[in-house]
Design a protein around this motif. Structure first.
Motif, PDB file in Angstrom:
ATOM      1  N   UNK A  16       2.968 -50.442  -7.526  1.00 19.54           N
ATOM      2  CA  UNK A  16       3.261 -49.287  -6.669  1.00 19.54           C
ATOM      3  C   UNK A  16       4.115 -48.248  -7.376  1.00 19.54           C
ATOM      4  N   UNK A  17       4.963 -48.704  -8.305  1.00 15.35           N
ATOM      5  CA  UNK A  17       5.924 -47.794  -8.931  1.00 15.35           C
ATOM      6  C   UNK A  17       5.489 -47.282 -10.300  1.00 15.35           C
ATOM      7  N   UNK A  18       4.425 -47.814 -10.844  1.00 19.30           N
ATOM      8  CA  UNK A  18       3.971 -47.388 -12.176  1.00 19.30           C
ATOM      9  C   UNK A  18       2.593 -46.760 -12.099  1.00 19.30           C
ATOM     10  N   UNK A  19       2.350 -45.822 -12.977  1.00 16.30           N
ATOM     11  CA  UNK A  19       1.061 -45.144 -13.034  1.00 16.30           C
ATOM     12  C   UNK A  19       0.096 -45.920 -13.924  1.00 16.30           C
ATOM     13  N   UNK A  20      -1.168 -45.695 -13.681  1.00 19.67           N
ATOM     14  CA  UNK A  20      -2.187 -46.274 -14.550  1.00 19.67           C
ATOM     15  C   UNK A  20      -2.107 -45.616 -15.924  1.00 19.67           C
ATOM     16  N   UNK A  21      -2.476 -46.325 -16.980  1.00 16.96           N
ATOM     17  CA  UNK A  21      -2.481 -45.733 -18.319  1.00 16.96           C
ATOM     18  C   UNK A  21      -3.420 -44.517 -18.380  1.00 16.96           C
ATOM     19  N   UNK A  22      -3.073 -43.591 -19.239  1.00 16.50           N
ATOM     20  CA  UNK A  22      -3.886 -42.394 -19.416  1.00 16.50           C
ATOM     21  C   UNK A  22      -5.334 -42.752 -19.765  1.00 16.50           C
ATOM     22  N   UNK A  23      -5.504 -43.781 -20.607  1.00 22.76           N
ATOM     23  CA  UNK A  23      -6.844 -44.177 -21.025  1.00 22.76           C
ATOM     24  C   UNK A  23      -7.681 -44.670 -19.856  1.00 22.76           C
ATOM     25  N   UNK A  24      -7.033 -45.238 -18.831  1.00 24.29           N
ATOM     26  CA  UNK A  24      -7.753 -45.698 -17.639  1.00 24.29           C
ATOM     27  C   UNK A  24      -8.091 -44.532 -16.727  1.00 24.29           C
ATOM     28  N   UNK A  25      -7.117 -43.654 -16.496  1.00 21.75           N
ATOM     29  CA  UNK A  25      -7.344 -42.502 -15.612  1.00 21.75           C
ATOM     30  C   UNK A  25      -8.416 -41.567 -16.157  1.00 21.75           C
ATOM     31  N   UNK A  26      -8.563 -41.539 -17.485  1.00 20.10           N
ATOM     32  CA  UNK A  26      -9.565 -40.663 -18.093  1.00 20.10           C
ATOM     33  C   UNK A  26     -10.973 -41.029 -17.626  1.00 20.10           C
ATOM     34  N   UNK A  27     -11.227 -42.322 -17.417  1.00 21.11           N
ATOM     35  CA  UNK A  27     -12.551 -42.745 -16.948  1.00 21.11           C
ATOM     36  C   UNK A  27     -12.799 -42.258 -15.526  1.00 21.11           C
ATOM     37  N   UNK A  28     -11.775 -42.286 -14.684  1.00 21.01           N
ATOM     38  CA  UNK A  28     -11.944 -41.794 -13.324  1.00 21.01           C
ATOM     39  C   UNK A  28     -12.177 -40.281 -13.324  1.00 21.01           C
ATOM     40  N   UNK A  29     -11.425 -39.550 -14.137  1.00 18.97           N
ATOM     41  CA  UNK A  29     -11.614 -38.101 -14.219  1.00 18.97           C
ATOM     42  C   UNK A  29     -13.030 -37.771 -14.668  1.00 18.97           C
ATOM     43  N   UNK A  30     -13.520 -38.532 -15.649  1.00 21.73           N
ATOM     44  CA  UNK A  30     -14.877 -38.294 -16.126  1.00 21.73           C
ATOM     45  C   UNK A  30     -15.907 -38.554 -15.050  1.00 21.73           C
ATOM     46  N   UNK A  31     -15.725 -39.627 -14.290  1.00 20.45           N
ATOM     47  CA  UNK A  31     -16.665 -39.954 -13.215  1.00 20.45           C
ATOM     48  C   UNK A  31     -16.677 -38.860 -12.156  1.00 20.45           C
ATOM     49  N   UNK A  32     -15.494 -38.385 -11.776  1.00 17.30           N
ATOM     50  CA  UNK A  32     -15.406 -37.329 -10.760  1.00 17.30           C
ATOM     51  C   UNK A  32     -16.102 -36.061 -11.260  1.00 17.30           C
ATOM     52  N   UNK A  33     -15.913 -35.725 -12.537  1.00 16.48           N
ATOM     53  CA  UNK A  33     -16.569 -34.542 -13.092  1.00 16.48           C
ATOM     54  C   UNK A  33     -18.083 -34.636 -13.010  1.00 16.48           C
ATOM     55  N   UNK A  34     -18.631 -35.794 -13.369  1.00 16.21           N
ATOM     56  CA  UNK A  34     -20.082 -35.986 -13.305  1.00 16.21           C
ATOM     57  C   UNK A  34     -20.581 -35.921 -11.862  1.00 16.21           C
TER      58      UNK A  34
END
Length: 257
Positions: free
Chosen positions: A79-97
């Motif tokens: 709850x208190x830590x963010x996902x790694x940048x490398x993980x969030x990048x996959x979600x950003x890519x999926x949303x873009x597509x």
């Protein structure tokens, strides 16, 4: 997460009642089913499907590691830590597509669209292929929110002219090389020099200027979604056997699973 308020699945439209477990997509502030039928349907082209699956795999693996290492405080750490940048990048890519796929639905019925197709013999995929009566478009979607793509030209008089892609000041020329490889793969699959194959880098939610902004670098068109749709809409020109080309591409480039 367990929903505090009722919502609607962004993909299938089902009602999600308060208290039900669902996936919250931080980038778009939307929710969707944990096992959404529109994602798990094996025969359907799902834009961003492979990127979304990779994101979920990495996200679940991280949660599992933390909960195993910290049985009592794992939930608090998550709850208190963010996902790694490398993980969030996959979600950003999926949303873009997914966003571009939604825009491509505006194309006329004469256009046929393939999403998330694997290049045989490689781990690479092609985000979107559009077949129209006048040619084929190979599209790679990038989501660099708030960053401006631009063409940088150097040399020309004394030394050789060179062109490169810059994104928010950073060199993005390797993206051009990636689309060029995809275009070559599609051309080889079609095996018909009469069919025009156009490569595109489409930047979603980028910082485009009010006037102009699109350009061509290394033979690859750099555009935004609305302009891309306007460019794809078939105009007068040489007509191709779109059905045959579509079938050949469907057979050559399987769904990326």
């Amino acid at each position: 997460m367990r929903l505090r308020y009722a919502g609607t699945c962004r993909l299938c439209g089902d009602d999600l009642r308060a208290g039900r477990e669902a996936i919250y997509e931080r980038a778009t502030k939307t929710v969707r089913c944990v096992a959404c039928p529109s994602v798990t349907e094996p025969a359907a082209d799902i834009a961003g499907g492979s990127a979304r699956r990779e994101y979920e795999r990495r996200k679940n693996a991280r949660e599992s590691r933390i909960r195993s290492s910290h049985p009592k405080l794992g939930w608090l750490i998550l709850a208190l830590t963010d996902e790694p940048q490398s993980t969030r990048a996959w979600e950003r890519g999926a949303v873009g597509e997914e966003l571009l796929a939604s825009r491509l639905q505006e194309l006329p019925d004469t256009a046929r669209v393939l999403h998330d197709r694997r290049i045989p013999g490689t781990r690479a995929n092609i985000d979107h292929i559009v077949v129209t009566p006048t040619g084929v478009w190979v599209i790679d979607t990038k989501r660099y929110k708030g960053r401006r793509p631009r063409l940088q030209v150097e040399g020309g008089l004394i030394r050789p002219r060179s062109e490169s892609l810059r994104i928010g000041g950073r060199d993005g020329t390797k993206l051009v090389a990636g689309v060029t490889t995809q275009v070559e793969s599609v051309r080889d699959a079609i095996a018909d020099p009469a069919v025009t194959v156009t490569g595109v880098l489409c930047f979603v939610e980028a910082d485009w200027p009010l006037i102009g902004g699109d350009f061509i670098v290394g033979g690859i068109h750099v555009v935004w979604p609305r302009l891309l749709v306007n460019r794809i809409i078939p105009a007068n020109g040489a007509s191709i056997d779109a059905d045959t080309v579509y079938r050949r591409l469907t057979e050559t480039f399987p769904l990326h699973r």
